[in-house]
Design an enzyme around this catalytic site. Structure first.
Site, PDB file in Angstrom:
ATOM      1  N   ASP A  77       3.242  -6.525   3.315  1.00 41.25           N
ATOM      2  CA  ASP A  77       2.851  -5.439   4.225  1.00 41.25           C
ATOM      3  C   ASP A  77       3.198  -5.810   5.668  1.00 41.25           C
ATOM      4  O   ASP A  77       2.400  -5.617   6.576  1.00 41.25           O
ATOM      5  CB  ASP A  77       1.350  -5.140   4.071  1.00 41.25           C
ATOM      6  CG  ASP A  77       0.912  -3.929   4.882  1.00 41.25           C
ATOM      7  OD1 ASP A  77       1.779  -3.150   5.311  1.00 41.25           O
ATOM      8  OD2 ASP A  77      -0.309  -3.777   5.106  1.00 41.25           O
ATOM      9  N   ASP A  85       6.248   0.496   6.683  1.00 40.26           N
ATOM     10  CA  ASP A  85       4.795   0.313   6.527  1.00 40.26           C
ATOM     11  C   ASP A  85       4.220   1.415   5.656  1.00 40.26           C
ATOM     12  O   ASP A  85       3.848   2.453   6.147  1.00 40.26           O
ATOM     13  CB  ASP A  85       4.137   0.299   7.907  1.00 40.26           C
ATOM     14  CG  ASP A  85       2.657  -0.008   7.839  1.00 40.26           C
ATOM     15  OD1 ASP A  85       2.176  -0.442   6.788  1.00 40.26           O
ATOM     16  OD2 ASP A  85       1.969   0.194   8.868  1.00 40.26           O
ATOM     17  N   HIS A 113       0.820  -1.220   0.000  1.00 40.48           N
ATOM     18  CA  HIS A 113       0.000   0.000   0.000  1.00 40.48           C
ATOM     19  C   HIS A 113       0.850   1.265   0.000  1.00 40.48           C
ATOM     20  O   HIS A 113       1.824   1.381   0.739  1.00 40.48           O
ATOM     21  CB  HIS A 113      -1.039   0.003   1.114  1.00 40.48           C
ATOM     22  CG  HIS A 113      -0.506   0.004   2.519  1.00 40.48           C
ATOM     23  ND1 HIS A 113      -0.175   1.143   3.170  1.00 40.48           N
ATOM     24  CD2 HIS A 113      -0.273  -1.012   3.388  1.00 40.48           C
ATOM     25  CE1 HIS A 113       0.230   0.847   4.406  1.00 40.48           C
ATOM     26  NE2 HIS A 113       0.192  -0.457   4.559  1.00 40.48           N
ATOM     27  N   GLU A 172      -4.914   1.836   2.589  1.00 42.24           N
ATOM     28  CA  GLU A 172      -5.012   0.640   3.436  1.00 42.24           C
ATOM     29  C   GLU A 172      -5.188   1.028   4.895  1.00 42.24           C
ATOM     30  O   GLU A 172      -5.931   0.401   5.631  1.00 42.24           O
ATOM     31  CB  GLU A 172      -3.745  -0.215   3.280  1.00 42.24           C
ATOM     32  CG  GLU A 172      -3.833  -1.603   3.934  1.00 42.24           C
ATOM     33  CD  GLU A 172      -3.386  -1.645   5.388  1.00 42.24           C
ATOM     34  OE1 GLU A 172      -3.646  -2.662   6.056  1.00 42.24           O
ATOM     35  OE2 GLU A 172      -2.790  -0.657   5.878  1.00 42.24           O
ATOM     36  N   HIS A 180       3.755   2.536  12.622  1.00 44.72           N
ATOM     37  CA  HIS A 180       2.854   3.684  12.842  1.00 44.72           C
ATOM     38  C   HIS A 180       3.448   4.761  13.749  1.00 44.72           C
ATOM     39  O   HIS A 180       2.711   5.542  14.336  1.00 44.72           O
ATOM     40  CB  HIS A 180       1.512   3.233  13.446  1.00 44.72           C
ATOM     41  CG  HIS A 180       0.725   2.332  12.555  1.00 44.72           C
ATOM     42  ND1 HIS A 180      -0.506   1.822  12.922  1.00 44.72           N
ATOM     43  CD2 HIS A 180       0.966   1.844  11.323  1.00 44.72           C
ATOM     44  CE1 HIS A 180      -0.967   1.059  11.939  1.00 44.72           C
ATOM     45  NE2 HIS A 180      -0.105   1.046  10.967  1.00 44.72           N
TER      46      HIS A 180
END
Lengths: 463, 463
Positions: free
Chosen positions: B359, B297, B285, B331, B429
């Site tokens: 991913d 990510d 993504h 995503e 994240h």
């Protein structure tokens, strides 16, 4: 729920008699306890923090090597082992002195600094440094091709890189490290005045990587200074030499080889309850190079080996055989500790059946290598399914390790923990081999894997 | 020499007819070419450098997400594929606004700042922020236990940590992430005024980790702000609450949910020479969270997927089937791109036989998971020996991936690259998900592993 699933897996894999299944069941449970203890209440990471950040680089013969001896002895004593002691060994004492300095000069006054570090054991340059034209070669075998005519009076620049296409980076290291170890001795034969070696590093960066070198039988007055240059600067110098063949390099090294000094292997033992004269050892090396903190090389192996004995005690396992942790001194530039341990073991008639070394960095464990014949290897292969829930898949017949090597007697099995090797040479022997680049979980998984293997060898012995 | 050894290994493992051996031989050679090309002349790392350092975080609907669309389209166009196009899709646009601010106050004036970050989709706090007493819970199931009496007017602090004893860290994530996704909606039912969630991170550090959350059917006027707090500050707050139960937390979030905007999936295709309407796709993504650069990510998955098509072309392989790289948009907070791609594929009657997603970070590849039934899985298992020289050992039946999930139709096989998971949640994240923490070799080994699997599926099809 998890235990039941694990057991079911073990049962499924091991199609054997009831009695054997029952052992597999017990082993699954014990190994799960070992991993839980390492991951939930591990001590390896705290020990490594101290070794890296409170002590730092631990070159043989240094004050910090002695501090590491004192610290690990004290920590082992706190574990309630049956014995903890120091084994004296004389070690070489090489000191770097003031930081090295180097630049390239492509035309008078047109200079650029480059990052070098003296190889361990190198002589110093003369007081005013060494300045000479440079000849680039792709390995020791190139020297004969150029001959004295083109080498005499120059600095030889060994620039064969590690091969990126090899999956195991240690194999790539093995294909280059002769340049570092023997480059100076060989270049001196052709009248070179110094040696620069491309750092043993697969990455392009600014860190020069040191490491051991030797002069062999080169007479003292013919020994030439040798340094590693960072991969970025090796690329720069190589590019420059294509344009300006008369490019000179200046290098200044301030090292000294002092008298041997007394140091120690640090040893702790849980004495066996049934076969006290059958010895199983697990170890790493306490010394390190001086540039970084020796966190991966080999702080990781040291704390993992200490953790093996702690974990066995914590889960309440009583070894049948005597299990020792051995923290070897002077692996990096002499192997004196490994040699001394083996000599004393032989003299004392101690029957060493198995030795496990961790000296490949604190990365995710992938498996073990076993230095043994095929028939004995089968016993280890039979245990492999017990490790698969922990993503340990690779059991191979291969080299055990440097420090345990001197124990080889045709009977003992030597083994090495094999962590993922991709990142190892980013840090190896360089100033970035520091605590922050060791992942806690990866370190702890390694310690648990080692403990599980030692548990199985102790419980079943080796046939 | 190396090729011969590999072939010997393949021959040894695959005890089959001559014709089959010949295929295995060819496959070994093709796969070796793929890995060599990736490790010696790879492009994935350069692409990731640009995506991370020149573009950065790529939250859906942002200018940088659009720049990533433009950049990857241009790069795919440079590869000489048969088609490259943009597939429009409307995406949500949530913006963080000014950086969040938060402190704990254990007594009037006795404050300490803590590191928080709004969860993606969270409403903002009121203009003056939200300040309230805190109740710590260990999960959503605890809310009913405390009830409205103890929760109303407070900030609920969800503090169940990821389980360190689980070997696969994604399993540990799965056991905690309900607190992040649904914590605010559930706590609002009991009259909470805000939510703090312990970051999904196995390490103790200062980085708060964002991620998606949803309000479900909570009426707009009952929605409460939700933030992640760093693991160090979660530990601090938890310790403080044991001493001072009246401790208050102040938090200020400045986010907004704007109108949906138009964005794109980026698609490139090599059209199949024999079965052009059989589609094999590989993807990751393109969007990421906004705190870091989205390097792991899922910048890693994006560049690895692009590299699959480039490597196939570079080794001169002509696919029988149509192979597409799909860079999915959105995503992280909507899955609009994945849903749109599947809807269009269905509408066009395209027969998708296989989809591979990357991913899970750019770490050393350990294997693949296959979302399929046991009978089809056997075909993949038969290929496993071809991957073992590259230390790919783990083929499992498991989830494929989020973006390819909507393609599930009972016939297609979905698969996911499974890299080593130990370090993933150190970066996931968070603002440290940056280029410097991706190792070039690990990234390239992943790209080569994916390419090799796609090559085999294309060559042999799926039965």
């Amino acid at each position: 729920m998890k235990y039941i699933a694990l057991l079911a897996l073990s049962l499924f894999i091991n199609q054997a008699t009831y009695a054997q299944l029952s052992n597999t069941e017990l082993d699954s449970l014990e190994i799960r306890k070992i991993y839980d203890m390492s991951l939930l209440n591990g001590k390896s990471y705290k020990w490594l923090d101290h070794l890296s950040n409170e002590i730092g680089g631990r070159l043989s013969g240094s004050v910090d090597a002695q501090r590491a001896v004192d610290y690990t002895k004290k920590e082992l004593e706190s574990l309630g082992l049956d014995k903890v002691w120091l084994q004296p060994v004389m070690v070489p004492k090489w000191v770097r002195g003031a930081k090295e300095f180097s630049y390239v000069e492509s035309a008078p006054g047109s200079t650029r600094n480059i990052n070098i570090t003296a190889l361990g054991g190198s002589v110093s340059t003369p007081e005013g440094g060494t300045k000479a034209q440079v000849i680039e070669v792709q390995g020791i075998e190139d020297l004969a091709h150029y001959g004295e005519a083109q080498i005499k009076g120059k600095i030889v620049f060994f620039n064969r890189p590690m091969r990126a296409d090899l999956i195991n980076t240690f194999e790539a290291y093995g294909g280059c490290v002769d340049q570092r170890y023997a480059g100076a001795a060989e270049a001196a034969k052709y009248g070179a005045v110094g040696v620069l070696v491309r750092s043993m590093n697969l990455r392009l960066d600014d860190f020069p990587h040191t490491g051991s070198m030797g002069y062999g039988d080169t007479p003292v007055n013919k020994r030439i200074p040798a340094a590693a240059v960072s991969t970025n600067d090796a690329e720069y110098l190589s590019g420059l030499l294509k344009i300006v063949k008369t490019t000179e390099v200046y290098m200044k090294i301030n090292s000294s080889q002092l008298e041997d000094v007394k140091s120690y292997n640090v040893i702790g033992e849980i004495t066996g309850s049934e076969f006290p004269n059958e010895y199983i050892i697990v170890g790493g090396h306490l010394d390190s190079w001086d540039l970084g903190d020796g966190a991966h090389d080999d702080g990781a192996g040291v704390v993992q080996s200490m953790e093996v004995l702690r974990l066995l005690k914590e889960i309440g396992y009583k070894p049948k055989r005597s299990i020792r942790v051995v923290l070897f001194m002077n692996e990096e530039n002499g192997l004196r500790g490994g040699n001394e341990y083996a000599a004393v073991a032989k003299k004392n008639g101690e029957n060493h059946i198995f030795a496990l070394e961790s000296d490949s960095g604190g990365f995710t464990p992938r498996g073990f290598s076993f230095q043994t014949e095929k028939s004995k290897f089968q016993q280890f292969l039979a245990w492999k399914p017990l490790f698969e829930p922990y993503l340990i898949h690779s059991f191979t017949i291969d080299h055990g390790g440097a420090d345990i090597g001197p124990l080889e007697n045709g009977n003992i099995v030597l083994a090495g923990l094999r962590p993922d090797s991709q990142r190892y040479f980013d840090y190896h022997h360089a100033s970035n081999d520091t605590f922050e680049f060791v992942n806690k979980r990866e370190l702890e998984l390694g310690a648990a894997s080692m403990t599980s293997l030692i548990y199985l060898v102790d419980k079943y012995g080796l046939e």
